[in-house]
Scaffold this motif. Structure first.
Motif, PDB file in Angstrom:
ATOM      1  N   PRO A 158     -20.668 -26.271  48.947  1.00 33.10           N
ATOM      2  CA  PRO A 158     -21.644 -27.199  49.498  1.00 33.10           C
ATOM      3  C   PRO A 158     -22.451 -27.920  48.422  1.00 33.10           C
ATOM      4  CG  PRO A 158     -22.430 -24.949  49.722  1.00 33.10           C
ATOM      5  CD  PRO A 158     -21.028 -24.866  49.207  1.00 33.10           C
ATOM      6  N   THR A 159     -22.903 -29.106  48.770  1.00 33.54           N
ATOM      7  CA  THR A 159     -23.970 -29.776  48.031  1.00 33.54           C
ATOM      8  C   THR A 159     -25.269 -29.438  48.749  1.00 33.54           C
ATOM      9  OG1 THR A 159     -22.599 -31.588  47.220  1.00 33.54           O
ATOM     10  CG2 THR A 159     -24.956 -32.019  47.419  1.00 33.54           C
ATOM     11  N   ILE A 160     -26.269 -28.997  47.988  1.00 33.01           N
ATOM     12  CA  ILE A 160     -27.536 -28.570  48.567  1.00 33.01           C
ATOM     13  C   ILE A 160     -28.649 -29.498  48.092  1.00 33.01           C
ATOM     14  CG2 ILE A 160     -29.251 -26.709  48.653  1.00 33.01           C
ATOM     15  CD1 ILE A 160     -26.927 -24.727  48.381  1.00 33.01           C
ATOM     16  N   ILE A 161     -29.465 -29.935  49.022  1.00 29.88           N
ATOM     17  CA  ILE A 161     -30.688 -30.662  48.689  1.00 29.88           C
ATOM     18  C   ILE A 161     -31.820 -29.666  48.894  1.00 29.88           C
ATOM     19  CG2 ILE A 161     -32.121 -32.684  49.141  1.00 29.88           C
ATOM     20  CD1 ILE A 161     -29.600 -33.956  50.427  1.00 29.88           C
ATOM     21  N   ALA A 162     -32.454 -29.281  47.790  1.00 29.63           N
ATOM     22  CA  ALA A 162     -33.298 -28.082  47.809  1.00 29.63           C
ATOM     23  C   ALA A 162     -34.790 -28.361  47.676  1.00 29.63           C
ATOM     24  CB  ALA A 162     -32.863 -27.129  46.694  1.00 29.63           C
ATOM     25  N   GLY A 163     -35.197 -29.634  47.621  1.00 25.85           N
ATOM     26  CA  GLY A 163     -36.629 -29.905  47.516  1.00 25.85           C
ATOM     27  C   GLY A 163     -37.220 -29.235  46.292  1.00 25.85           C
TER      28      GLY A 163
END
Length: 206
Positions: A158-163
């Motif tokens: 996965p690609t994660i957008i983690a803030g």
């Protein structure tokens, strides 16, 4: 990543942290079933953040299709993640219920009138939630108790957008919070953070 789903970082400003410039990014997910914006940056200055010397390039002053966004996700509700929420009045904004409760009740947590700007329409989530096929929200406590990450399925992990689950790469290299450990447990291909120019990637192993 699934070729039909694209993640694009958009720089919306920078802060000064201990004398060092720290970029602020939001992230757009282009999905066959809709366009998602993760976090909204900030659009104006405020006395509460003057000591961080913000330099702003907000979405409404860029060549950015605000009307083309179908839904918004706030990873959490600190000022540099929700200060542009008012630009998306009437669109669903997904946030963990714990995060919204804390932002509305805790002192010195955020800038309250940016959280509850006129027309802002929150959809509260309790735990894991599928936003669109192949795009999930997962609670990732650590930076705040109600922080969440966005997980975009991909062929190589996965690609994660983690803030701000991690602010610096080193926090993923040596995870210290539940949220950071969750990110690593998902075996991501890459992880986008709010305050870095490039995504974090796991170290290659023999």
């Amino acid at each position: 990543m699934n070729a039909a789903i694209r993640v694009t970082p958009v720089r919306v400003g920078e802060l000064m942290a201990e004398g060092e410039p720290m970029p602020i990014y939001v992230h757009v997910i282009d999905h066959p079933e809709g366009r998602i914006l993760v976090d909204t940056g900030l659009t104006e200055l405020h006395p509460a953040i003057a000591d961080m010397d913000p330099r702003l390039n907000p979405l409404n002053e860029q060549d950015f299709d605000i009307q083309g966004i179908d839904m918004v996700v706030n990873t959490h509700l600190h000022f540099d993640h929700c200060g542009g929420n008012h630009l998306f009045a009437g669109k669903p904004i997904y946030v963990q219920r714990q995060e919204l409760d804390d932002a509305r009740t805790k002192e010195d947590y955020t800038i309250p009138h940016w959280v509850d700007a006129p027309g802002v329409d929150y959809v509260t989530v309790d735990g894991e939630f599928e936003l669109l096929p192949g795009v999930r929200l997962l609670p990732a406590p650590g930076h705040t108790a109600g922080s969440q990450i966005v997980v975009v399925d991909g062929d190589n992990g996965p690609t994660i957008i983690a803030g701000d689950t991690a602010v610096w790469f080193g926090e993923l290299d040596n995870p210290g919070t539940e949220g950071q450990r969750l990110v690593l447990s998902l075996n991501p291909d890459k992880v986008w953070l709010t305050h870095t120019d490039e995504p974090w990637r796991p170290a290659a192993t023999g």
